[in-house]
Write a protein that holds these residues in place. Sequence first.
Motif, mmCIF file in Angstrom:
data_model
loop_
_atom_site.group_PDB
_atom_site.id
_atom_site.type_symbol
_atom_site.label_atom_id
_atom_site.label_comp_id
_atom_site.label_asym_id
_atom_site.label_seq_id
_atom_site.Cartn_x
_atom_site.Cartn_y
_atom_site.Cartn_z
ATOM 1 N N GLY A 164 0.813 -1.219 0.000
ATOM 2 C CA GLY A 164 0.000 0.000 0.000
ATOM 3 C C GLY A 164 0.841 1.261 0.000
ATOM 4 O O GLY A 164 0.347 2.333 0.327
ATOM 5 N N LYS A 214 -11.281 -3.088 -5.401
ATOM 6 C CA LYS A 214 -11.143 -2.639 -4.025
ATOM 7 C C LYS A 214 -11.349 -3.827 -3.098
ATOM 8 O O LYS A 214 -12.263 -4.629 -3.295
ATOM 9 C CB LYS A 214 -12.167 -1.549 -3.723
ATOM 10 C CG LYS A 214 -11.969 -0.870 -2.371
ATOM 11 C CD LYS A 214 -12.954 0.278 -2.199
ATOM 12 C CE LYS A 214 -12.728 0.999 -0.878
ATOM 13 N NZ LYS A 214 -13.669 2.135 -0.703
ATOM 14 N N GLY A 217 -6.745 -5.186 2.414
ATOM 15 C CA GLY A 217 -5.301 -5.122 2.208
ATOM 16 C C GLY A 217 -4.552 -5.419 3.496
ATOM 17 O O GLY A 217 -4.660 -4.668 4.458
ATOM 18 N N SER A 221 -3.844 -0.152 2.253
ATOM 19 C CA SER A 221 -4.717 0.041 1.096
ATOM 20 C C SER A 221 -3.879 0.408 -0.118
ATOM 21 O O SER A 221 -2.973 1.227 -0.029
ATOM 22 C CB SER A 221 -5.736 1.143 1.383
ATOM 23 O OG SER A 221 -6.548 0.799 2.487
ATOM 24 N N TRP A 222 -4.175 -0.198 -1.254
ATOM 25 C CA TRP A 222 -3.442 0.101 -2.479
ATOM 26 C C TRP A 222 -4.323 0.882 -3.439
ATOM 27 O O TRP A 222 -5.551 0.921 -3.304
ATOM 28 C CB TRP A 222 -2.944 -1.192 -3.125
ATOM 29 C CG TRP A 222 -4.025 -2.061 -3.730
ATOM 30 C CD1 TRP A 222 -4.444 -2.070 -5.035
ATOM 31 C CD2 TRP A 222 -4.835 -3.031 -3.056
ATOM 32 N NE1 TRP A 222 -5.453 -2.988 -5.218
ATOM 33 C CE2 TRP A 222 -5.705 -3.592 -4.019
ATOM 34 C CE3 TRP A 222 -4.910 -3.488 -1.740
ATOM 35 C CZ2 TRP A 222 -6.638 -4.583 -3.705
ATOM 36 C CZ3 TRP A 222 -5.836 -4.478 -1.426
ATOM 37 C CH2 TRP A 222 -6.676 -5.008 -2.404
ATOM 38 N N ASP A 223 -3.700 1.490 -4.408
ATOM 39 C CA ASP A 223 -4.412 2.282 -5.409
ATOM 40 C C ASP A 223 -4.939 1.338 -6.492
ATOM 41 O O ASP A 223 -4.344 1.178 -7.543
ATOM 42 C CB ASP A 223 -3.464 3.328 -6.007
ATOM 43 C CG ASP A 223 -4.174 4.271 -6.966
ATOM 44 O OD1 ASP A 223 -5.407 4.147 -7.138
ATOM 45 O OD2 ASP A 223 -3.486 5.119 -7.567
ATOM 46 N N TRP A 224 -6.077 0.712 -6.201
ATOM 47 C CA TRP A 224 -6.610 -0.318 -7.097
ATOM 48 C C TRP A 224 -7.059 0.254 -8.437
ATOM 49 O O TRP A 224 -7.090 -0.465 -9.448
ATOM 50 C CB TRP A 224 -7.752 -1.069 -6.419
ATOM 51 C CG TRP A 224 -8.906 -0.207 -5.983
ATOM 52 C CD1 TRP A 224 -9.050 0.460 -4.799
ATOM 53 C CD2 TRP A 224 -10.089 0.079 -6.731
ATOM 54 N NE1 TRP A 224 -10.234 1.158 -4.753
ATOM 55 C CE2 TRP A 224 -10.903 0.929 -5.936
ATOM 56 C CE3 TRP A 224 -10.551 -0.293 -7.990
ATOM 57 C CZ2 TRP A 224 -12.126 1.405 -6.359
ATOM 58 C CZ3 TRP A 224 -11.785 0.172 -8.427
ATOM 59 C CH2 TRP A 224 -12.555 1.017 -7.608
#
Length: 353
Positions: A164, A214, A217, A221-224
């Motif tokens: 993330g 989405k 994670g 959180s990653w930039d999906w």
Amino acid sequence: MGKTLKIGIIGAGGIARDAHLPNYVKCGDKVEIVAVSDVVKEKAEQLSLDFNIPHAFSSYEEMLKKIEIDAVSICTPNKFHYPATIAALNAGCHVLCEKPPAMTAKEAEEMAMAAEKAGKILTYGFHYRHAPQVEVLKRFIDGGELGSIYAARVTAMRRRGIPGWGVFTNKELQGGGPLIDIGVHMLDTALFLMGYPEPDTVLGVTYQKLGTKKGVGLMGSWDWENFSVEDMARGMVTFKNGASILLESAFAANIEKADEMNVTLMGDKGGADVFPLKIYQEKHETLIDITPTHLPKRNYHELELKRFVDACIDETTPLSTPEQGVYLQQIINGLYESALKGEAVKLSKSVPF
């Protein structure tokens, strides 16, 4: 007191802060960290304050030109490994470049040739080679306990382990996802224990099934919405000596374990799992398993940096060589090429070693 190695850092991100700099500091009087550079100068300046480094630059070219440096750590995104390594070698520096070697096999080959021409050390950040499990198993292998190793399985799997932070999901800057990031560690470990045989043919497939959605994670959180790499890669590698490797790597997959990093080796006299270490043999008409009762606890990065420093000072060959980097990069790029084409790829002849 012997020579003090003047160290420069290229790239002021997490791997420099958490792995390289703290372990250079542990080398004591053997090193002097003299400069750091990053395209975001504020990051370089902050790192220089935190580690009492006298010079900070926004350009490694300027740093190499203005400061007397003996060796550098390259801690940039993958895209910049090649140009930074070439510049440092041409400036007369030894180089420890983070994995993977480069973005392409051609870049890795040119890096190897530049190191040979400059007469300088070029080594790569494969810190799992310095694990006690690997060192113990290598002694067993060298002693003939596994015989001829003809098959291996490489696993680098996470259930929901998409980073993330950083640029790990940016294909333009990284060249790929889990295969080139975590899979490369276990692949290198397997190749190292197998004696780095020359690769012949690869067959690969990649998937992008979970990273663009989405979800949960386990590593933030990653930039999906801008996820541009694979979230899983699988493949097979065959070698000129007849050996083969099956490989599986994922940032996100619907599996039981949160993460698994392992290498399994199979030889004609024995086999082994590396993490945790267990050796399998048949002796005296009995199938036996051998498990160490004690292994020393080690900081892999600390050993990696110490051995790099010692190699530079003593002018000895490092554990990871440029030629091995060429073979490894050929395999990684070959697997991606195979996945794109939908067919097996024959690899070209590498630099011999």
